[in-house]
Design a protein around this motif. Structure first.
Motif, PDB file in Angstrom:
ATOM      1  N   SER A   1       0.833  -1.198   0.000  1.00  0.00           N
ATOM      2  CA  SER A   1       0.000   0.000   0.000  1.00  0.00           C
ATOM      3  C   SER A   1       0.872   1.254   0.000  1.00  0.00           C
ATOM      4  CB  SER A   1      -0.910   0.014   1.234  1.00  0.00           C
ATOM      5  OG  SER A   1      -0.205   0.469   2.375  1.00  0.00           O
ATOM      6  N   LEU A   2       0.242   2.393  -0.238  1.00  0.00           N
ATOM      7  CA  LEU A   2       0.990   3.655  -0.290  1.00  0.00           C
ATOM      8  C   LEU A   2       1.587   4.034   1.058  1.00  0.00           C
ATOM      9  CD1 LEU A   2      -1.295   5.817  -2.620  1.00  0.00           C
ATOM     10  CD2 LEU A   2       0.679   4.391  -3.208  1.00  0.00           C
ATOM     11  N   SER A   3       1.118   3.409   2.110  1.00  0.00           N
ATOM     12  CA  SER A   3       1.689   3.700   3.427  1.00  0.00           C
ATOM     13  C   SER A   3       2.892   2.822   3.749  1.00  0.00           C
ATOM     14  CB  SER A   3       0.617   3.515   4.513  1.00  0.00           C
ATOM     15  OG  SER A   3       0.110   2.197   4.491  1.00  0.00           O
ATOM     16  N   GLU A   4       3.194   1.860   2.844  1.00  0.00           N
ATOM     17  CA  GLU A   4       4.341   0.979   3.035  1.00  0.00           C
ATOM     18  C   GLU A   4       5.451   1.365   2.057  1.00  0.00           C
ATOM     19  OE1 GLU A   4       4.582  -1.312   5.344  1.00  0.00           O
ATOM     20  OE2 GLU A   4       2.517  -1.094   6.072  1.00  0.00           O
TER      21      GLU A   4
ATOM     22  N   GLY B   1      -4.073   2.244   0.614  1.00  0.00           N
ATOM     23  CA  GLY B   1      -3.436   3.456   1.126  1.00  0.00           C
ATOM     24  C   GLY B   1      -4.207   4.709   0.796  1.00  0.00           C
ATOM     25  N   ILE B   2      -5.109   4.647  -0.175  1.00  0.00           N
ATOM     26  CA  ILE B   2      -5.999   5.768  -0.481  1.00  0.00           C
ATOM     27  C   ILE B   2      -7.259   5.588   0.350  1.00  0.00           C
ATOM     28  CG2 ILE B   2      -7.410   6.873  -2.252  1.00  0.00           C
ATOM     29  CD1 ILE B   2      -5.274   6.203  -4.292  1.00  0.00           C
TER      30      ILE B   2
ATOM     31  N   SER C   1      -3.879   1.592 -20.245  1.00  0.00           N
ATOM     32  CA  SER C   1      -3.179   0.524 -19.521  1.00  0.00           C
ATOM     33  C   SER C   1      -4.075  -0.087 -18.451  1.00  0.00           C
ATOM     34  CB  SER C   1      -1.904   1.069 -18.885  1.00  0.00           C
ATOM     35  OG  SER C   1      -1.074   1.668 -19.862  1.00  0.00           O
ATOM     36  N   ILE C   2      -4.388   0.695 -17.441  1.00  0.00           N
ATOM     37  CA  ILE C   2      -5.312   0.272 -16.385  1.00  0.00           C
ATOM     38  C   ILE C   2      -6.162   1.469 -15.994  1.00  0.00           C
ATOM     39  CG2 ILE C   2      -3.853  -1.567 -15.441  1.00  0.00           C
ATOM     40  CD1 ILE C   2      -3.005   0.386 -13.206  1.00  0.00           C
ATOM     41  N   THR C   3      -7.244   1.203 -15.267  1.00  0.00           N
ATOM     42  CA  THR C   3      -8.093   2.252 -14.720  1.00  0.00           C
ATOM     43  C   THR C   3      -8.315   1.996 -13.241  1.00  0.00           C
ATOM     44  OG1 THR C   3      -9.274   2.494 -16.826  1.00  0.00           O
ATOM     45  CG2 THR C   3     -10.338   3.404 -14.870  1.00  0.00           C
ATOM     46  N   LEU C   4      -8.221   3.049 -12.437  1.00  0.00           N
ATOM     47  CA  LEU C   4      -8.636   3.002 -11.036  1.00  0.00           C
ATOM     48  C   LEU C   4      -9.998   3.673 -10.941  1.00  0.00           C
ATOM     49  CD1 LEU C   4      -5.404   4.274  -9.174  1.00  0.00           C
ATOM     50  CD2 LEU C   4      -5.833   2.009 -10.140  1.00  0.00           C
ATOM     51  N   LEU C   5     -10.965   3.024 -10.307  1.00  0.00           N
ATOM     52  CA  LEU C   5     -12.308   3.591 -10.194  1.00  0.00           C
ATOM     53  C   LEU C   5     -12.736   3.627  -8.735  1.00  0.00           C
ATOM     54  CD1 LEU C   5     -14.883   4.623 -11.673  1.00  0.00           C
ATOM     55  CD2 LEU C   5     -15.710   2.256 -11.582  1.00  0.00           C
ATOM     56  N   PHE C   6     -13.218   4.807  -8.321  1.00  0.00           N
ATOM     57  CA  PHE C   6     -13.759   5.016  -6.982  1.00  0.00           C
ATOM     58  C   PHE C   6     -15.232   5.375  -7.156  1.00  0.00           C
ATOM     59  CE2 PHE C   6      -9.322   6.159  -7.212  1.00  0.00           C
ATOM     60  CZ  PHE C   6      -8.742   5.570  -6.102  1.00  0.00           C
ATOM     61  N   GLN C   7     -16.128   4.553  -6.609  1.00  0.00           N
ATOM     62  CA  GLN C   7     -17.557   4.726  -6.828  1.00  0.00           C
ATOM     63  C   GLN C   7     -18.249   5.293  -5.599  1.00  0.00           C
ATOM     64  OE1 GLN C   7     -19.459   1.405  -9.277  1.00  0.00           O
ATOM     65  NE2 GLN C   7     -17.876   0.288  -8.158  1.00  0.00           N
TER      66      GLN C   7
ATOM     67  N   ARG D   1      -1.689  10.872  -5.838  1.00  0.00           N
ATOM     68  CA  ARG D   1      -1.913   9.651  -5.065  1.00  0.00           C
ATOM     69  C   ARG D   1      -2.273   8.489  -5.993  1.00  0.00           C
ATOM     70  NH1 ARG D   1      -0.720   8.412  -0.136  1.00  0.00           N
ATOM     71  NH2 ARG D   1      -2.799   7.888   0.682  1.00  0.00           N
ATOM     72  N   CYS D   2      -3.141   8.762  -6.959  1.00  0.00           N
ATOM     73  CA  CYS D   2      -3.531   7.720  -7.908  1.00  0.00           C
ATOM     74  C   CYS D   2      -2.351   7.300  -8.780  1.00  0.00           C
ATOM     75  CB  CYS D   2      -4.685   8.212  -8.785  1.00  0.00           C
ATOM     76  SG  CYS D   2      -6.253   8.386  -7.918  1.00  0.00           S
ATOM     77  N   LYS D   3      -1.530   8.258  -9.148  1.00  0.00           N
ATOM     78  CA  LYS D   3      -0.335   7.935  -9.936  1.00  0.00           C
ATOM     79  C   LYS D   3       0.559   6.960  -9.167  1.00  0.00           C
ATOM     80  CE  LYS D   3       3.993   9.985 -11.581  1.00  0.00           C
ATOM     81  NZ  LYS D   3       4.775  11.236 -11.770  1.00  0.00           N
ATOM     82  N   GLU D   4       0.810   7.251  -7.899  1.00  0.00           N
ATOM     83  CA  GLU D   4       1.686   6.398  -7.104  1.00  0.00           C
ATOM     84  C   GLU D   4       1.131   4.980  -6.995  1.00  0.00           C
ATOM     85  OE1 GLU D   4       2.262   8.288  -3.322  1.00  0.00           O
ATOM     86  OE2 GLU D   4       2.781  10.205  -4.236  1.00  0.00           O
ATOM     87  N   LEU D   5      -0.181   4.866  -6.763  1.00  0.00           N
ATOM     88  CA  LEU D   5      -0.783   3.548  -6.652  1.00  0.00           C
ATOM     89  C   LEU D   5      -0.734   2.812  -7.991  1.00  0.00           C
ATOM     90  CD1 LEU D   5      -2.309   1.402  -5.068  1.00  0.00           C
ATOM     91  CD2 LEU D   5      -4.446   2.632  -5.580  1.00  0.00           C
TER      92      LEU D   5
END
Length: 311
Positions: free
Chosen positions: A12-15, A46-47, A203-209, A136-140
């Motif tokens: 995760s982003l916290s690690e 982490g988000i 490439s990929i998509t991150l989705l927050f609903q 944040r999304c870029k890092e993940l």
């Protein structure tokens, strides 16, 4: 079909980092999800849910403004990046054979110094909030891409090397805030949806609903509704990644339905569309010639022409 929930906690982003065995196990879970379903929920990324809600609240304040205040930020009005900016209702048709989608969007696709940002009293924190969430999304995303390469037995940096310019005008990656306003059933055209059936481009998509409404197509061709799991991010493979991996990973069609008759609720989501760099040359990573080479920028332009016409 059930979309798997993958615990991303060890990376995760916290690690800062994780042990090799832990990463290998996580990469294998992702490969199973992306090769069989095309989607995976990540928990403990982490988000936080609070971060997501902050962006949604900021973007909603923008969408609720009068149209004349939004028109100055219209997509295609920024010379250095024509994908940046506001997309009005029905301007986009992700299924080109159907009427325009019943949604608004704001694309954060450029941080060029000349870009004008919403800054009225209602949205004066818009730039700060969206910029921070983009990063944040870029890092993940980079962590997910690294694990995807590892899962395929490739150099862990093979995908990262083609995503070096995320956040610049040399790369088409976009944070998209989506707003689906209340609808009157009598004004909806035949075949019209909140978001037409489509697969993602890059490439990929991150989705927050923020609520339910998304449907994903199974291998049997049946659309099933996906749940909303607070605190998770729904990640899916996009078309160029399927091509890149010679169909080892699956890009799957999806859509957002109309609300039930009499339901006047709104819907919000945030999508982070990860694209390779414009000049990155995408060739089949297994060394085959199943698909011809293409640059990330050329592929993206082809797909935009289908969704927007010749704009």
């Amino acid at each position: 079909m059930i979309i798997p929930v993958v615990d991303f906690g060890v990376y995760s982003l916290s690690e800062r980092d994780a042990a090799g065995e832990e990463l290998q196990r996580l990469s294998e879970e992702l490969k199973a999800a992306f090769s069989q379903v095309g989607f995976a929920f990540l928990k403990n990324s982490g988000i936080t849910q609070e971060e997501v809600e902050r962006v949604m609240e900021s973007s909603k304040r923008f969408f609720l403004q009068p149209e004349e205040l939004k028109e100055g930020f219209s997509r295609t009005s920024f010379p250095n990046n024509p994908n940046h900016g506001w997309v009005s209702m029905e301007a986009e048709r992700l299924n080109p054979s159907q009427p325009g989608d019943l949604k608004e969007a704001f694309n954060v696709a450029s941080f060029h110094p000349d870009i004008k940002w919403p800054s009225s009293d209602a949205v004066r924190d818009f730039r700060e909030i969206h910029t921070a969430f983009f990063q944040r999304c870029k890092e993940l995303s980079l962590r997910v891409l690294r694990l995807m390469a590892q899962s395929l037995g490739l150099d862990p940096d093979v995908f990262l090397n083609a995503h070096q310019f995320i956040g610049t005008d040399e790369n088409g990656t976009t944070l998209r805030s989506l707003y689906y306003p209340p609808l009157k059933s009598e004004t909806v055209k035949e075949g019209q949806l909140r978001c037409g059936e489509h697969s993602d481009y890059g490439s990929i998509t991150l989705l927050f609903q923020g609520s339910e409404g998304l449907q994903v197509c199974t291998r049997a061709g049946e659309f099933i509704s996906t749940p909303t799991i607070p605190g998770t991010v729904l990640v899916n493979v996009a078309d160029l990644m399927q091509r890149w991996t010679s169909d080892q990973l699956l890009s799957v069609r999806h859509r957002v339905l109309l609300p039930p008759v009499g339901d006047s609720s709104t819907r919000q989501s945030l999508a982070f569309f990860v694209q390779p760099d414009n000049e990155a040359r995408i060739t089949c990573c297994d060394g085959s010639n199943k698909y011809p080479p293409i640059t990330g920028g050329d592929y993206l332009l082809q797909r935009f022409s289908e969704s927007y016409g010749k704009d």
